[in-house]
Enzyme design. Structure first.
Site, PDB file in Angstrom:
ATOM      1  N   CYS A  67     -32.341 -31.014 -35.235  1.00  0.00           N
ATOM      2  CA  CYS A  67     -31.400 -32.036 -35.852  1.00  0.00           C
ATOM      3  C   CYS A  67     -31.080 -32.831 -34.911  1.00  0.00           C
ATOM      4  O   CYS A  67     -30.932 -34.252 -35.004  1.00  0.00           O
ATOM      5  CB  CYS A  67     -30.528 -31.506 -36.747  1.00  0.00           C
ATOM      6  SG  CYS A  67     -31.016 -30.709 -38.408  1.00  0.00           S
ATOM      7  N   GLU A  85     -28.824 -32.024 -42.379  1.00  0.00           N
ATOM      8  CA  GLU A  85     -28.948 -33.215 -41.537  1.00  0.00           C
ATOM      9  C   GLU A  85     -30.389 -33.996 -41.752  1.00  0.00           C
ATOM     10  O   GLU A  85     -30.084 -35.421 -41.611  1.00  0.00           O
ATOM     11  CB  GLU A  85     -28.432 -32.798 -40.072  1.00  0.00           C
ATOM     12  CG  GLU A  85     -27.225 -32.243 -39.913  1.00  0.00           C
ATOM     13  CD  GLU A  85     -27.186 -30.337 -40.205  1.00  0.00           C
ATOM     14  OE1 GLU A  85     -28.174 -30.011 -40.808  1.00  0.00           O
ATOM     15  OE2 GLU A  85     -26.482 -30.073 -39.311  1.00  0.00           O
ATOM     16  N   CYS A 122     -28.329 -27.934 -35.335  1.00  0.00           N
ATOM     17  CA  CYS A 122     -29.487 -27.177 -34.737  1.00  0.00           C
ATOM     18  C   CYS A 122     -30.065 -28.189 -33.729  1.00  0.00           C
ATOM     19  O   CYS A 122     -29.896 -29.383 -33.929  1.00  0.00           O
ATOM     20  CB  CYS A 122     -30.530 -26.275 -35.652  1.00  0.00           C
ATOM     21  SG  CYS A 122     -31.652 -27.719 -36.174  1.00  0.00           S
ATOM     22  N   ASN A 145     -29.190 -28.352 -47.496  1.00  0.00           N
ATOM     23  CA  ASN A 145     -30.503 -27.653 -46.799  1.00  0.00           C
ATOM     24  C   ASN A 145     -31.277 -27.225 -47.974  1.00  0.00           C
ATOM     25  O   ASN A 145     -30.823 -26.881 -49.191  1.00  0.00           O
ATOM     26  CB  ASN A 145     -30.082 -26.511 -45.807  1.00  0.00           C
ATOM     27  CG  ASN A 145     -28.979 -25.525 -46.622  1.00  0.00           C
ATOM     28  OD1 ASN A 145     -28.028 -25.738 -47.438  1.00  0.00           O
ATOM     29  ND2 ASN A 145     -29.061 -24.237 -46.215  1.00  0.00           N
ATOM     30  N   ILE A 146     -32.632 -27.377 -47.815  1.00  0.00           N
ATOM     31  CA  ILE A 146     -33.637 -26.736 -48.520  1.00  0.00           C
ATOM     32  C   ILE A 146     -34.527 -25.999 -47.956  1.00  0.00           C
ATOM     33  O   ILE A 146     -35.286 -26.087 -47.013  1.00  0.00           O
ATOM     34  CB  ILE A 146     -34.604 -28.111 -48.912  1.00  0.00           C
ATOM     35  CG1 ILE A 146     -33.585 -29.126 -49.494  1.00  0.00           C
ATOM     36  CG2 ILE A 146     -35.504 -27.742 -50.047  1.00  0.00           C
ATOM     37  CD1 ILE A 146     -34.338 -30.610 -49.916  1.00  0.00           C
ATOM     38  N   GLU A 147     -34.625 -24.575 -48.397  1.00  0.00           N
ATOM     39  CA  GLU A 147     -35.084 -23.419 -47.909  1.00  0.00           C
ATOM     40  C   GLU A 147     -36.489 -23.050 -48.437  1.00  0.00           C
ATOM     41  O   GLU A 147     -36.625 -23.882 -49.592  1.00  0.00           O
ATOM     42  CB  GLU A 147     -34.266 -22.283 -47.820  1.00  0.00           C
ATOM     43  CG  GLU A 147     -32.859 -22.462 -47.047  1.00  0.00           C
ATOM     44  CD  GLU A 147     -32.072 -21.123 -46.794  1.00  0.00           C
ATOM     45  OE1 GLU A 147     -32.486 -20.072 -47.510  1.00  0.00           O
ATOM     46  OE2 GLU A 147     -31.166 -21.165 -45.940  1.00  0.00           O
ATOM     47  N   CYS A 201     -32.980 -28.655 -42.617  1.00  0.00           N
ATOM     48  CA  CYS A 201     -31.749 -28.555 -42.663  1.00  0.00           C
ATOM     49  C   CYS A 201     -30.966 -29.860 -43.457  1.00  0.00           C
ATOM     50  O   CYS A 201     -31.754 -30.903 -43.407  1.00  0.00           O
ATOM     51  CB  CYS A 201     -31.115 -28.641 -41.154  1.00  0.00           C
ATOM     52  SG  CYS A 201     -31.580 -27.442 -40.167  1.00  0.00           S
TER      53      CYS A 201
END
Ligand code: THU
Length: 129
Positions: A89, A55, A86, A42-44, A53
């Site tokens: 995804c 995935e 989620c 994940n990359i926020e 996300c």
């Protein structure tokens, strides 16, 4: 590749997770129909809606390399709960491989598997367009 090996790849992928806001690290390992594996984390973002996300990172890496057919995806989070994807995804998985399998793992190493159709019943797809 065994389920366990794919889950190990997802677990390793959490190392690069960029999650300063949620502190919730997720890793994914996507097995394509040709046997190749793409990983993601994940990359926020400070603008929270820009977060991607694990995935989708794995899927978009694969698609950008010309892969469009997937067998399985392993998803791991360092959590006592099985990490299920989620809705966004799930929809992205549906676009490419409606029959793919999901391996949802938790921190004690246990996992549950689902066919995508069970997590996304009655999907919207290209046949509607
Ligand atoms: N997240 C994923 O990467 N995959 C999931 O299946 C669930 C949620 C991420 C998004 C965000 O960075 C953090 O987990 C908390 O929602």
């Amino acid at each position: 590749m065994t389920d366990r090996e794919l889950i190990n790849r997802a677990t390793q992928a959490t190392k690069n997770a960029y999650m300063p806001y949620s502190k919730f690290a997720v890793g994914a390992a996507l097995e394509c129909s040709d046997g190749s594996v793409y990983t993601g984390c994940n990359i926020e973002n400070a603008a929270l809606g820009c977060t991607v996300c694990a995935e989708r990172v794995a899927i978009f890496k694969a698609v950008s390399e010309g892969k469009r057919s997937f067998r399985r995806i392993a998803i791991y989070a360092n959590s006592s709960q099985y990490c299920v994807p989620c809705g966004v995804c799930r929809q992205v998985m549906q676009e490419f491989s409606p029959d793919m399998e999901l391996l949802c793992a938790r921190s004690d190493g246990r996992y549950v598997s689902y066919p995508l159709g069970r997590l996304l019943p009655s999907p919207f797809g290209k046949e509607f367009l």
